[in-house]
Design a protein around this motif. Structure first.
Motif, short mmCIF file in Angstrom:
data_model
loop_
_atom_site.label_atom_id
_atom_site.label_comp_id
_atom_site.label_asym_id
_atom_site.label_seq_id
_atom_site.Cartn_x
_atom_site.Cartn_y
_atom_site.Cartn_z
N HIS A 96 0.87 -1.14 -0.01
CA HIS A 96 0.10 0.06 0.03
C HIS A 96 0.69 1.18 0.04
CE1 HIS A 96 -4.01 -1.89 1.55
NE2 HIS A 96 -3.49 -2.42 0.50
N ARG A 97 2.09 1.13 0.70
CA ARG A 97 2.91 2.42 0.93
C ARG A 97 3.37 2.63 -0.59
NH1 ARG A 97 7.85 1.94 4.74
NH2 ARG A 97 8.31 3.88 3.86
N LYS A 100 0.77 4.25 -3.08
CA LYS A 100 0.46 5.48 -2.84
C LYS A 100 1.70 6.38 -3.14
CE LYS A 100 -2.81 4.56 1.31
NZ LYS A 100 -2.69 4.64 2.72
N GLY A 103 1.82 7.65 -6.49
CA GLY A 103 0.71 8.39 -6.99
C GLY A 103 -0.67 7.85 -7.31
N PRO A 105 -4.37 6.51 -6.78
CA PRO A 105 -5.21 6.40 -5.80
C PRO A 105 -5.42 4.82 -5.35
CG PRO A 105 -6.13 7.78 -7.66
CD PRO A 105 -4.91 6.89 -8.19
N LEU A 106 -5.75 4.63 -4.02
CA LEU A 106 -5.75 3.43 -3.48
C LEU A 106 -7.22 3.18 -2.68
CD1 LEU A 106 -3.34 1.05 -1.71
CD2 LEU A 106 -5.50 1.56 -0.75
N THR A 268 -1.33 11.36 -9.23
CA THR A 268 -0.46 12.51 -8.59
C THR A 268 0.60 12.28 -8.80
OG1 THR A 268 -0.56 11.53 -6.57
CG2 THR A 268 -2.37 12.88 -7.01
N ASP A 271 6.17 10.32 -5.16
CA ASP A 271 6.82 10.51 -3.87
C ASP A 271 7.89 10.02 -4.09
OD1 ASP A 271 5.92 11.11 -0.31
OD2 ASP A 271 7.85 11.29 -1.52
N GLU A 274 9.60 8.80 -0.87
CA GLU A 274 8.97 7.46 -0.33
C GLU A 274 9.33 6.13 -0.98
OE1 GLU A 274 6.14 5.60 2.49
OE2 GLU A 274 7.64 7.17 2.43
#
Length: 925
Positions: A96-97, A100, A103, A105-106, A268, A271, A274
């Motif tokens: 999940h990390r 996300k 970018g 959507p989860l 989006t 990151d 991350e």
């Protein structure tokens, strides 16, 4: 194979792929033995989809924990499935990390399955003509296929439209539910019609029609040409309820209540930091190298809504791999040799190892040094575990190190070196010659791009995964302190810290120098502030513990009274801190209107909701006051006395330079920035910050500094004139907005003008201003329109700032500090507008932060060179500086402090600092 439309909305069945990736070889693990294969498989599939279809909209959907509506319908639904394997469960959070961070959507909606969420979004989007591509390996999804909805199985690379569904299953999408209902599904424990398999089910559907017709006309199957047809009518009649249940269980729900519709499922910007952290932990080396090399983390996919020029400055290539040679210094001859090499070095890295993260409690265990990339040493002096090797005497080491570490001509670099400076100061060494700090270099380079910790920076800039402290010290209650760790493990860990610090500096500093203005922000603001903050922290502040204890008792009584009032209004006892009980009480029992929902769809009882409800109902107002007093008690009146240092008798906070994106300082343990001053109880907490005998507290702060900066930046003639004439700016604004004489402005008009002044600085809309002033929205809009008409320079500044931010991707303070705005050109309007508000506010808030930092540096220099101990700086809070001063010299010192603060910047309006004196902070404020 059907043709996929350009830029489809892609919906990924994450739960389906998670299981399939888990059971598919190879079964990967990282060097810690942690399973990573399922994560790798799913991410690989996502990258493939992104690269192949270049979508602008996409969502990855997972099953939520807990039962669904199908379990309520049929308790045996999926009852035979074994529990999820532990090594699969452990991969869900990191997956999940990464999703996300990419970018994407989860979605994970309680009470329904991923199929239902996908079905709802797909049907809604298709109804509006949007092309939808569902990525799944689940045959149930075939029921959703239509001219706008297509399935893809990336593991078999098969695509199915209506024709392909008919070819594969023998019936079209419109009969897939009927097929599943008749034949059942062993995996999901859908019972079906007893004795009916796939062939019989297909014969019944093609000959007699769907389940609805079979239930209405069971005898229609008796004449069909399949074995057992003549007895099938009786079987249908005997199992009508089971067949109806199976149909409902097999039907994908397409009307799930969702907080966001398909329009909001835009990708989006990834990151990057991350992803580096995640890929480093998972040890996905190829993907990590791609991110470090600034390649798209989505393969060849679009890289989000932004273009490269809206980004922070990037690196051209990952740092090279370095061979390491780490020494452990155990003899005096080794120490002398290293000291000579360090003294001859142009720059060396230094780091301390201690027993605690609390700089006031920490005992020095050892020091590490690095001379060049890969060449470092650890000098242990305090490892005392059983069997520890003999180490050099502590005092001998400190005596030998003192001349070197206190020599300002010998240049040093550290990572968060303020901590090391304080630890060494407590050991009798005043660290000098610090010319670089990698944490602050990273922060000045791009304040929003990283957490600026060493492990994160090593991954981000060097592609190197540091030895984790938990790997050598363990976790939890049994975690060892550094003095208890064997040298065989401690030495490489400590030497690596110094080595990586030096390498990070070598990587970061040239990049900082290439970006106009950033090197001067580092050298003139952040670097000299390290000494200042270290001194303030170690000096601490005197606290009246008895006064706080009395206040705690008073707060406890008030909290109890509020609780009793709340119970009376509610008609019985309840837990005021229980979100669930508040939801039931407010919205079920008392019928309050639901103003906002949580991400899971429950009525929200967040603070902003309570504030609005409190306008009309007494109970939310009591709850808010209860929360406020409870927080005051637990955070300050109860806790502050416990934080008094036993040696100094004072409280010592920690100031953070690399936290706030705009450049403002923050503090923790305790957080001095958030003590409320608008309530009587909050102000009384400041009364407990007291002066020692013979001293007074002097508190000085800037007057309306951000509005003055706005006047300077906007060059609006009206604002410049008002400040030049020394007028009350809020009264002057009220006179303009309400078209009245300056002398006749009422207190209420001034209050409203003040709200407009500060609201516009923070990008407040007419709606926000209306809520704050409790006036109609059109009236609030008229205030704003009139303001801009009277101060057109402000409107021009705002428009130009938005445009410049969108063009270059950042805004700057007067001193060159930058705030990057990654969402300034986001397709999502809310995120883009938030970035635009930040673009307007950041130059003002950031410049104000820079100014007070310059003032602190100047004042501390004056204190050190021209005073004789009659004044000490003890706190910084927002735009305020707090001092302890000799009582008999207080007035003269107050005047000097105000003049030094006013001289910190040269603006086109007067910079004004005001100060007060008192026995405690509240009196002086």
């Amino acid at each position: 194979m059907p043709e996929i439309a350009h830029d489809p909305l892609i919906l990924v069945d994450g739960s389906s792929y998670l299981y399939r990736a888990y059971y598919a070889p190879p079964h990967l693990t990282n060097s810690k033995g942690e399973a990573t294969g399922a994560v790798y498989g799913v991410v690989n599939m996502l990258r493939s989809l992104l690269s192949r279809y270049q979508p602008s909209q996409m969502a990855v959907v997972f099953d939520a924990k807990g039962p669904t509506f199908r379990n309520e319908m049929y308790t045996e639904y999926k009852a035979h499935r074994p529990p999820m394997p532990d090594d699969l469960r452990s991969q869900i959070a990191p997956l999940h990390r990464i999703i996300k961070a990419l970018g994407l959507p989860l979605l994970c909606i309680p009470g329904v399955e991923a199929d239902d969420v996908i079905g709802t979004i797909a049907v809604q989007a298709a109804a509006e003509g949007r092309s939808v591509l569902i990525s799944t390996g689940d045959k149930d999804m075939a029921q959703l296929v239509d001219p706008h909805i297509t399935l893809i199985n990336t593991m078999t690379d098969t695509i199915m439209g209506p024709e392909e569904v008919t070819t594969k299953f023998g019936v079209g999408p419109e009969l897939i539910i009927d097929l599943l209902a008749l034949m059942g599904d062993k995996a999901d424990n859908i019972p079906g019609l007893p004795g009916v398999g796939e062939k019989t089910a297909l014969a019944m559907l093609t000959g007699a029609g769907g389940v609805g017709k079979l239930l209405a006309e069971p005898d229609s199957v008796t004449e069909l040409a399949f074995r057992g047809a003549k007895t099938m009518a009786a079987k249908i009649r005997d199992n009508t309820e089971m067949l109806e249940l199976s149909y409902r269980l097999a039907t994908i729900k397409t009307d799930v209540t969702l907080e966001q519709d398909w329009h909001s499922l835009s990708l989006t910007e990834p990151d990057r930091d991350e992803l580096i952290a995640c890929y480093g932990e998972m040890e996905f080396k190829r993907w990590l190298a791609e991110v470090l090399d600034n390649k798209s983390p989505r393969g060849n996919a679009k890289n989000g809504a932004q273009t490269q020029d809206a980004q922070a400055p990037q690196d051209s290539a990952p740092a090279p791999v370095i061979d390491t040679q780490y020494d452990t210094i155990l003899s005096e001859a080794q120490l002398d040799s290293w000291l000579e090499r360090l003294r001859q070095a142009e720059l060396f890295a230094v780091d301390t190892e201690t027993t605690s993260l609390d700089y006031m409690q920490a005992e020095l265990v050892g020091l590490s040094f690095a001379l060049e990339a890969g060449k470092a040493a650890y000098l242990p002096i305090g490892h005392d575990y059983p069997g520890a090797p003999e180490q050099l005497p502590r005092q001998l080491v400190l005596d030998k190190l003192k001349p070197l570490l206190e020599d300002p001509a010998v240049h040093k670099v550290g990572q968060n070196i303020k901590y090391d400076m304080s630890v060494l100061a407590n050991a009798g060494i005043k660290l000098k010659g610090v010319v670089f700090d990698t944490m602050l270099e990273s922060y000045v380079f791009n304040s929003v791009a990283s957490r600026h910790d060493m492990d994160g920076l090593a991954l981000k800039y060097l592609g190197h995964k540091n030895i984790a402290f938990e790997d050598i010290a363990g976790k939890g209650a049994k975690q060892l302190t550094f003095n208890q760790i064997a040298l065989e493990q401690a030495a490489p860990y400590a030497a690596e810290d110094a080595d990586i610090t030096l390498r990070l500096h070598q990587h970061l500093w040239p990049r900082l120098e290439r970006e106009q203005g950033l090197a001067s922000v580092f050298k003139e603001l952040e670097l000299p502030l390290i000494d200042v903050l270290s001194d303030i922290e170690r000096r601490g502040v005197l606290i009246d513990a008895m006064l706080l204890s009395q206040q705690s008792d008073e707060l406890a009584r008030k909290i109890d009274q509020l609780e009793q009032q709340a119970h009376e209004i509610a008609g019985g006892p309840f837990n005021l801190s229980s979100t669930k009980q508040l939801q039931e009480l407010f919205f079920d029992k008392l019928g309050y209107p639901v103003l906002k929902k949580t991400p899971k769809g429950a009525p929200s009882t967040a603070e902003e909701v309570l504030v609005e409800l409190a306008l009309d109902y007494p109970l939310p107002k009591i709850i808010l006051e209860h929360r406020s007093l409870t927080k005051l008690k637990s955070t300050y009146t109860d806790k502050l006395p416990l934080m008094i240092n036993g040696k100094t008798g004072r409280v010592h906070t920690s100031y953070h330079q690399a936290n706030a994106a705009t450049g403002r300082l923050s503090s923790s343990d305790p957080n001095l920035q958030n003590i409320p001053i608008r309530t009587e109880e909050g102000r009384r907490i400041r009364q407990a910050f007291i002066a020692p005998e013979g001293k007074l507290i002097l508190a000085a702060d800037y007057s309306q500094i951000e509005l003055r900066i706005m006047a300077h930046l906007s060059q609006d003639p009206g604002l410049l004139k008002a400040f030049a004439e020394g007028k009350d700016i809020h009264r002057a604004t009220a006179a303009e907005v309400f078209d009245v004489a300056f002398e006749t402005v009422t207190p209420e008009q001034r209050r409203r003008a003040k709200a407009v002044n500060f609201g516009l600085i923070y990008g407040m809309s007419a709606f926000g201003l209306a809520r704050q002033l409790d006036i109609p929205r059109n009236e609030a809009q008229s205030y704003i329109d009139t303001y801009f008409a009277r101060y057109p320079g402000v409107l021009k500044y705002m428009e130009e700032t938005r445009a410049a931010a969108a063009e270059q991707g950042y805004v700057s303070t007067l001193f060159g500090r930058r705030l990057y705005l990654p969402e300034i050109r986001d397709r999502n309007a809310m995120r883009r507008q938030a970035a635009e508000r930040a673009a307007i506010n950041a130059p003002m808030q950031g410049t104000a932060a820079d100014i007070i930092k310059k003032a602190m540096i100047a004042i501390q220099h004056w204190i050190a060179t021209e005073t004789q101990g009659e004044i000490s700086m003890i706190m910084q809070v927002h735009d305020e500086l707090v001092f302890e001063v000799d009582a008999d010299k207080a007035e003269a010192l107050k005047s000097k402090i105000c003049s030094l603060m006013a001289a910190a910047a040269n603006l086109d309006v007067p910079l004004l600092a005001e100060a007060g004196l008192g026995d405690n902070w509240d009196q002086a404020h």
